[in-house]
Design an enzyme around this catalytic site. Structure first.
Site, PDB file in Angstrom:
ATOM      1  N   ASP A   1      41.100  33.432  41.990  1.00 43.54           N
ATOM      2  CA  ASP A   1      40.631  34.656  42.938  1.00 43.54           C
ATOM      3  C   ASP A   1      41.433  34.341  44.353  1.00 43.54           C
ATOM      4  O   ASP A   1      42.091  33.421  44.626  1.00 43.54           O
ATOM      5  CB  ASP A   1      39.038  34.608  42.997  1.00 43.54           C
ATOM      6  CG  ASP A   1      38.635  35.906  44.144  1.00 43.54           C
ATOM      7  OD1 ASP A   1      39.231  36.783  43.790  1.00 43.54           O
ATOM      8  OD2 ASP A   1      37.809  35.598  44.688  1.00 43.54           O
TER       9      ASP A   1
ATOM     10  N   TYR B   1      43.320  40.575  48.177  1.00 44.12           N
ATOM     11  CA  TYR B   1      44.306  41.332  47.194  1.00 44.12           C
ATOM     12  C   TYR B   1      44.064  42.870  47.180  1.00 44.12           C
ATOM     13  O   TYR B   1      44.936  43.606  46.814  1.00 44.12           O
ATOM     14  CB  TYR B   1      43.709  40.762  45.830  1.00 44.12           C
ATOM     15  CG  TYR B   1      44.049  39.490  45.351  1.00 44.12           C
ATOM     16  CD1 TYR B   1      44.961  38.667  46.085  1.00 44.12           C
ATOM     17  CD2 TYR B   1      43.763  38.868  44.128  1.00 44.12           C
ATOM     18  CE1 TYR B   1      45.205  37.462  45.537  1.00 44.12           C
ATOM     19  CE2 TYR B   1      44.046  37.749  43.560  1.00 44.12           C
ATOM     20  CZ  TYR B   1      44.968  36.863  44.468  1.00 44.12           C
ATOM     21  OH  TYR B   1      45.312  35.871  43.743  1.00 44.12           O
TER      22      TYR B   1
ATOM     23  N   CYS C   1      38.203  38.258  39.797  1.00 43.65           N
ATOM     24  CA  CYS C   1      38.474  39.167  40.660  1.00 43.65           C
ATOM     25  C   CYS C   1      38.489  40.420  40.142  1.00 43.65           C
ATOM     26  O   CYS C   1      39.356  40.700  38.986  1.00 43.65           O
ATOM     27  CB  CYS C   1      40.102  38.696  41.393  1.00 43.65           C
ATOM     28  SG  CYS C   1      40.419  39.873  42.622  1.00 43.65           S
TER      29      CYS C   1
ATOM     30  N   THR D   1      39.686  43.256  41.676  1.00 37.79           N
ATOM     31  CA  THR D   1      40.836  43.888  42.116  1.00 37.79           C
ATOM     32  C   THR D   1      42.082  43.426  41.019  1.00 37.79           C
ATOM     33  O   THR D   1      42.613  44.370  40.748  1.00 37.79           O
ATOM     34  CB  THR D   1      41.251  43.455  43.540  1.00 37.79           C
ATOM     35  OG1 THR D   1      40.017  43.631  44.267  1.00 37.79           O
ATOM     36  CG2 THR D   1      42.421  44.151  43.947  1.00 37.79           C
TER      37      THR D   1
ATOM     38  N   CYS E   1      33.237  43.216  44.004  1.00 35.09           N
ATOM     39  CA  CYS E   1      34.167  42.393  44.656  1.00 35.09           C
ATOM     40  C   CYS E   1      33.401  41.016  44.563  1.00 35.09           C
ATOM     41  O   CYS E   1      32.223  40.900  44.796  1.00 35.09           O
ATOM     42  CB  CYS E   1      34.597  42.751  45.900  1.00 35.09           C
ATOM     43  SG  CYS E   1      35.491  41.265  46.766  1.00 35.09           S
TER      44      CYS E   1
HETATM   45  N1  DGL Z   1      37.338  38.768  45.331  1.00 34.35           N
HETATM   46  C1  DGL Z   1      38.497  39.818  44.717  1.00 34.35           C
HETATM   47  C2  DGL Z   1      37.485  40.881  44.138  1.00 34.35           C
HETATM   48  O1  DGL Z   1      36.786  40.512  43.237  1.00 34.35           O
HETATM   49  C3  DGL Z   1      39.556  40.174  45.654  1.00 34.35           C
HETATM   50  C4  DGL Z   1      39.098  40.419  47.225  1.00 34.35           C
HETATM   51  C5  DGL Z   1      40.276  40.966  47.977  1.00 34.35           C
HETATM   52  O2  DGL Z   1      40.874  39.743  48.198  1.00 34.35           O
HETATM   53  O3  DGL Z   1      40.615  41.884  48.583  1.00 34.35           O
HETATM   54  O4  DGL Z   1      38.228  42.083  44.040  1.00 34.35           O
END
Ligand code: DGL
Length: 245
Positions: free
Chosen positions: A10, A42, A73, A75, A177
């Site tokens: 992640d 991300y 993650c 994203t 997220c």
């Molecule tokens: N933890 C990630 C997600 O579930 C990414 C968060 C990020 O870095 O913007 O989307």
């Protein structure tokens, strides 16, 4: 039986909120957790940038001969995981998506928000999921700053107070997220008591079933965890998250 590790990655500490649930279900496994905090967030990257970043993560993790790679993650899952799967056909990947279907199946009549990063909210995958499962009173809310505030240890409350000021009657919050479960307290400080949905037990079941079906479960092994992170402080935070009740 196979004692090769299950590898997670992640953009930082967020994915350890899933890892924690998976370790509870599968304590005998060996785990590698890659915290790519240097590339956080991300959610504000282009698809091309993210593909390169995730590809590098996969290359790093392949050195450990994983039996499964978990894209912890939302994203990365909603924007590039399909392309990554095409590139690494021999590897089994399990991703993470906002658990909108749980609201559709169980909480149809509740006022709901789906809280995600910008990248997730704008992905084709999420649009499809949202159109398929959205309930009558369900709103998609982008929180572009939240993951980085959490990752860098800043208090997310002032940001959430402004972002969520029009949603005070909300009853259900889908945590779209993996960083966001770490701000539950601050979300409830703004919205009052809500029901949080993360879908993690379904992911833990999916991992278990995938290993079982392929005869890859570690059975008589004392499970261990190896963390790859830019510094000790981040490693400590991840360990703390996993140990919390
Ligand atoms: N933890 C990630 C997600 O579930 C990414 C968060 C990020 O870095 O913007 O989307």
């Amino acid at each position: 039986m196979n004692n090769n590790p299950i590898c997670f990655f992640d953009s930082g500490i967020g994915g350890s909120t899933i890892l924690k649930e998976v370790i509870k279900k599968l304590p005998n496994e060996n785990y590698i957790y890659l915290s790519d905090s240097n590339n956080n967030p991300y959610g504000n990257k282009t698809k091309e940038e993210l593909f390169k970043i995730v590809n590098n993560n996969i290359k790093t993790l392949l050195k450990y001969k994983p039996k499964l790679i978990i894209c912890a993650c939302n994203t990365a899952t909603t924007t590039v995981l399909d392309d990554i799967r095409k590139k690494y056909k021999d590897i089994t990947f399990i991703g993470t998506e906002p658990a909108i279907k749980i609201v559709h199946d169980k909480y149809k009549n509740k006022k709901t928000i789906i809280l995600t990063t910008k990248g997730t909210a704008q992905s084709e995958r999420l649009k499809k999921l949202f159109n398929k499962y959205k309930t009558t009173d369900c709103t998609l809310v982008e929180a572009p700053m939240l993951a980085s505030l959490i990752e860098t240890g800043k208090n997310p409350y002032p940001y959430l107070k402004e972002l969520l000021k029009n949603y005070t009657k909300v009853e259900v919050v889908v945590l779209g997220c993996t960083h966001f479960p770490l701000a539950k307290k601050e979300i409830e400080k703004v919205l009052g008591k809500v029901l949080f949905i993360d879908g993690y037990s379904a992911i833990a079941n999916k991992i278990y079933n995938s290993l079982k079906d392929n005869n890859l479960l570690s059975l008589n092994n004392v499970g261990n965890l190896h963390i790859i992170a830019p510094n000790q402080n981040i490693k400590n935070k991840i360990i703390e998250i996993i140990k919390e009740n």
